[in-house]
Write an enzyme that holds these catalytic residues in place. Structure first.
Site, short mmCIF file in Angstrom:
data_model
loop_
_atom_site.label_atom_id
_atom_site.label_comp_id
_atom_site.label_asym_id
_atom_site.label_seq_id
_atom_site.Cartn_x
_atom_site.Cartn_y
_atom_site.Cartn_z
N GLY A 251 0.83 -1.21 0.00
CA GLY A 251 0.00 0.00 0.00
C GLY A 251 0.87 1.26 0.00
CG ASP A 252 3.31 1.94 3.32
OD1 ASP A 252 2.18 2.39 3.55
OD2 ASP A 252 3.97 1.28 4.14
P1 ADP Z 1 -2.44 -2.22 1.73
O1 ADP Z 1 -1.02 -2.63 1.98
O2 ADP Z 1 -2.69 -0.77 1.96
O3 ADP Z 1 -3.47 -3.14 2.36
P2 ADP Z 1 -2.87 -3.65 -0.77
O4 ADP Z 1 -2.54 -4.95 -0.07
O5 ADP Z 1 -4.22 -3.56 -1.36
O6 ADP Z 1 -2.63 -2.38 0.15
O7 ADP Z 1 -1.76 -3.48 -1.91
C1 ADP Z 1 -1.63 -2.33 -2.69
C2 ADP Z 1 -1.44 -2.72 -4.14
O8 ADP Z 1 -0.29 -3.60 -4.27
C3 ADP Z 1 -2.60 -3.50 -4.74
O9 ADP Z 1 -3.62 -2.62 -5.19
C4 ADP Z 1 -1.90 -4.26 -5.87
O10 ADP Z 1 -1.67 -3.43 -6.98
C5 ADP Z 1 -0.54 -4.62 -5.25
N1 ADP Z 1 -0.60 -5.93 -4.59
C6 ADP Z 1 -0.64 -6.18 -3.27
N2 ADP Z 1 -0.73 -7.51 -3.03
C7 ADP Z 1 -0.73 -8.12 -4.23
C8 ADP Z 1 -0.80 -9.49 -4.69
N3 ADP Z 1 -0.90 -10.51 -3.83
N4 ADP Z 1 -0.78 -9.73 -6.02
C9 ADP Z 1 -0.70 -8.71 -6.91
N5 ADP Z 1 -0.63 -7.41 -6.54
C10 ADP Z 1 -0.64 -7.10 -5.24
#
Ligand code: ADP
Length: 308
Positions: A251-252
């Site tokens: 997310g960061d």
């Molecule tokens: P946070 O860390 O704020 O919960 P996310 O987990 O939604 O944010 O991750 C942010 C972005 O990183 C996602 O929108 C995606 O683009 C990418 N991302 C995170 N985890 C995955 C994954 N398992 N597979 C593919 N892309 C990922």
């Protein structure tokens, strides 16, 4: 330039264990201390993308000195305010199955004088700031509505304000004319006080938040990509499947991609591609707030955006 506020930075210690069992002595296979806190993760990724962000916040004690040394090695601009209390340490224990257990310290308390010193530095750097990112929790001693105050300063100075926080401090900041927020599903549920079970739910909840004056609401959904909602458009981002090692900090990293794209005045769709590519790249590595630019070039081509 981009300025990044991390009120509550930390030394992040990542422990890699075969198994993690409560109540037993265990040996770590691998320990990796890095400067952390959500804002510092954002700043590290912006630096990797090719811009040198200026970093503000509060830092103190031996832990603070370590972080200052590290951020100077990375090449970030250090405008942290020095305080008497010790900067915190946060632990992330990951077992062989990739299951993560985090222990996060609360962090120090700041005084009225510390806040005045921070505001003096903020005023100084805002003269050359086009995009201001504030990420993570507020510190003890700061007013709960402090992000609202910062949002209003940005509005006055015509600076694009990206806010990535949660809970009361986010709720109290919503009416401050924010340029972009990026809640994940859990954060959006807390913010909108309703369950989010589908993309339609997420879009509906985000649309209601637009009424508060936020320009762009981006709901991140891990492997399911992202949805961005603004006054004019709804964009859904689909990301390809990847071999994830550690998604903490994705997310960061996405926030860093947005900040960079907004600084360079990319079209919002290109900001979205970059943000998602950064989040994906971060998920490939053990270190939080770490990306490789080669990954970004590859992923940008594989990310698709559907426009509603
Ligand atoms: P946070 O860390 O704020 O919960 P996310 O987990 O939604 O944010 O991750 C942010 C972005 O990183 C996602 O929108 C995606 O683009 C990418 N991302 C995170 N985890 C995955 C994954 N398992 N597979 C593919 N892309 C990922």
């Amino acid at each position: 330039m981009i300025t990044v506020i991390t009120f509550n930075p930390s030394i992040d210690r990542l422990y890699n264990l075969d198994t993690f069992q409560v109540g037993f002595v265990q040996r770590a296979n691998f320990v990796n201390p890095t400067p952390g806190g959500k804002g510092l993760n954002v700043a590290k990724v912006i630096k990797k993308l090719g811009e040198t962000p200026t970093c503000l916040g509060f830092i103190g004690g031996f832990n603070g000195a370590y972080i200052e040394h590290e951020i100077e090695c990375i090449g970030l601009k250090n405008k942290f305010t020095k305080i008497d209390d010790e900067t915190r340490i946060c632990l992330n224990i990951i077992d062989a199955n990739g299951v993560s257990t985090e222990i996060l310290e609360k962090g120090p308390t700041v005084s009225k004088n510390d806040i005045e010193e921070f505001e003096r530095k903020l005023k100084e750097v805002l003269v050359n700031t086009k995009v201001l990112v504030a990420s993570g929790s507020l510190l003890q001693g700061l007013p709960k509505e402090y992000y609202f105050t910062i949002g209003k300063i940005c509005e006055r100075e015509n600076i694009k304000f990206i806010l990535d926080t949660s809970g009361v401090s986010l709720e109290l900041a919503l009416d401050s004319n924010i340029y972009l927020i990026k809640p994940n599903k859990d954060e959006l549920e807390a913010l909108s006080k309703r369950n989010i079970n589908s993309k339609e739910d997420a879009i509906d909840a985000a649309k209601k938040l637009l009424n508060r004056g936020i320009k762009n609401i981006c709901v991140s959904m891990g492997k399911d990509g992202m949805i961005l909602i603004n006054e004019d458009n709804i964009y859904e981002v689909e990301v390809p499947k990847i071999e994830v090692l550690n998604p903490v900090g994705s997310g960061d990293s996405s926030i860093a991609g947005f900040a960079y794209g907004i600084l360079k005045e990319y079209h919002i769709k290109d900001c979205l591609r970059l943000a998602n590519a950064c989040g994906m790249s971060n998920a490939l590595y053990m270190e939080t707030g770490y990306i490789e630019t080669d990954d970004i070039e590859t992923f940008i081509k594989d990310i698709s955006i559907v426009e509603y």
